[in-house]
Scaffold this motif. Structure first.
Motif, PDB file in Angstrom:
ATOM      1  N   PHE A  31       0.838  -1.211   0.000  1.00 48.41           N
ATOM      2  CA  PHE A  31       0.000   0.000   0.000  1.00 48.41           C
ATOM      3  C   PHE A  31       0.872   1.260   0.000  1.00 48.41           C
ATOM      4  CE2 PHE A  31      -3.570  -2.406   2.402  1.00 48.41           C
ATOM      5  CZ  PHE A  31      -4.039  -2.909   1.207  1.00 48.41           C
ATOM      6  N   GLN A  32       1.934   1.242   0.786  1.00 48.97           N
ATOM      7  CA  GLN A  32       2.801   2.418   0.871  1.00 48.97           C
ATOM      8  C   GLN A  32       3.502   2.681  -0.458  1.00 48.97           C
ATOM      9  OE1 GLN A  32       3.121   4.599   3.452  1.00 48.97           O
ATOM     10  NE2 GLN A  32       1.463   3.458   4.434  1.00 48.97           N
ATOM     11  N   LEU A  33       3.967   1.634  -1.106  1.00 44.27           N
ATOM     12  CA  LEU A  33       4.633   1.794  -2.404  1.00 44.27           C
ATOM     13  C   LEU A  33       3.661   2.341  -3.437  1.00 44.27           C
ATOM     14  CD1 LEU A  33       6.770  -1.480  -2.573  1.00 44.27           C
ATOM     15  CD2 LEU A  33       7.599   0.850  -2.168  1.00 44.27           C
ATOM     16  N   ARG A  36       2.850   6.067  -2.923  1.00 44.26           N
ATOM     17  CA  ARG A  36       3.967   6.951  -3.267  1.00 44.26           C
ATOM     18  C   ARG A  36       4.342   6.883  -4.741  1.00 44.26           C
ATOM     19  NH1 ARG A  36       3.980   6.098   1.873  1.00 44.26           N
ATOM     20  NH2 ARG A  36       5.028   7.450   3.375  1.00 44.26           N
ATOM     21  N   GLY A  37       3.562   6.152  -5.526  1.00 48.12           N
ATOM     22  CA  GLY A  37       3.818   6.061  -6.955  1.00 48.12           C
ATOM     23  C   GLY A  37       5.013   5.219  -7.317  1.00 48.12           C
ATOM     24  N   LEU A  38       5.470   4.362  -6.391  1.00 46.27           N
ATOM     25  CA  LEU A  38       6.642   3.522  -6.652  1.00 46.27           C
ATOM     26  C   LEU A  38       6.276   2.157  -7.208  1.00 46.27           C
ATOM     27  CD1 LEU A  38       8.650   4.361  -3.396  1.00 46.27           C
ATOM     28  CD2 LEU A  38       8.922   5.343  -5.689  1.00 46.27           C
ATOM     29  N   ALA A  39       4.980   1.864  -7.294  1.00 46.92           N
ATOM     30  CA  ALA A  39       4.534   0.585  -7.845  1.00 46.92           C
ATOM     31  C   ALA A  39       3.091   0.736  -8.317  1.00 46.92           C
ATOM     32  CB  ALA A  39       4.626  -0.521  -6.794  1.00 46.92           C
ATOM     33  N   GLY A  40       2.756   0.038  -9.392  1.00 48.66           N
ATOM     34  CA  GLY A  40       1.371  -0.063  -9.823  1.00 48.66           C
ATOM     35  C   GLY A  40       0.806   1.060 -10.657  1.00 48.66           C
ATOM     36  N   GLY A  41       1.542   2.109 -10.875  1.00 48.30           N
ATOM     37  CA  GLY A  41       1.034   3.201 -11.690  1.00 48.30           C
ATOM     38  C   GLY A  41       0.054   4.084 -10.940  1.00 48.30           C
TER      39      GLY A  41
END
Length: 229
Positions: A31-33, A36-41
């Protein structure tokens, strides 16, 4: 006798408790990633809200199942899946820390599988209690705290036994749950509250009662008492 070189100064955590903690934290990291836009688009920002609606538990869903006599698997699954989804990072961190602390204490007496059963069954019981008593319009139930309160029930049971063996007032064993419920009341009065405390109380009651059966030799002791009646 164990040599000083091979004796650990700290008792290891039960593996099932470590697995529970890591599972909760792994989901929170995802969820945190995403946030923060670091995963999943771009769509990952809404992962948490989507997970709450997909895996959280809701009193209105419980009312619908009871009224219609239908219990779809995707809704029954929520009685367990809600444990692993938390509302915020802080929510997950506090819940995880309490799982480790109480799971270690209970797991030093109960077997690993008894400790896991205590946690999961208490969480299910807490969610069912919430669903049956909270009423409509209540928020989604998410997070591990009903299961944590089940572990508090196990802790209370062990303290209750110990105080009884020492000839002291066994009511003192309920001091921890009394303090926690008092704190919940204070925070509710100061910041506003909801009915989710019903799930915590339900989890505690289930945990305390289940401990009579899940503790070492617990079921055998109960059968022996029944035979003496």
């Amino acid at each position: 006798m164990s040599s000083p070189e091979t004796t650990s100064p700290v008792n290891p955590l039960p593996p099932v408790i470590v697995a529970l903690f890591l599972s909760m934290m792994a989901i929170e990291v995802i969820f945190q990633l995403g946030a923060r836009g670091l995963a999943g688009g771009p769509g990952a920002i809404g992962w948490r809200n989507s997970a709450i609606q997909t895996y959280g538990f809701n009193a209105d869903l419980m009312a619908w199942m009871v009224q219609n006599g239908r219990y779809p698997q995707e809704h029954l699954m929520r009685l367990v899946s809600y444990i692993f989804v938390h509302g915020t990072f802080t929510h997950a961190l506090f819940a995880g820390a309490m799982v480790l602390a109480l799971g270690k204490f209970v797991g030093e007496v109960f077997s690993q599988w008894a400790t896991l059963t205590l946690f999961i069954a208490s969480a299910i019981g807490g969610a069912a209690a919430y669903g049956l008593t909270a009423g409509s319009g209540q928020p989604w139930l998410v997070g591990a705290f009903p299961g944590v309160y089940g572990l508090i029930g196990g802790f209370t049971y062990l303290m209750w036994l110990k105080l009884g063996q020492m000839g002291e007032r066994q009511a003192r064993a309920f001091s921890l749950i009394g303090v926690l419920l008092a704190l919940q009341l204070v925070f509710g009065l100061l910041f506003g509250g909801n009915s989710q405390w019903l799930a915590d109380v339900g989890g505690f009651i289930f945990g305390f009662v289940l401990s009579f059966f899940l503790s070492p030799g617990g079921w055998a002791k109960i059968r022996a008492k029944i035979r003496r009646l």
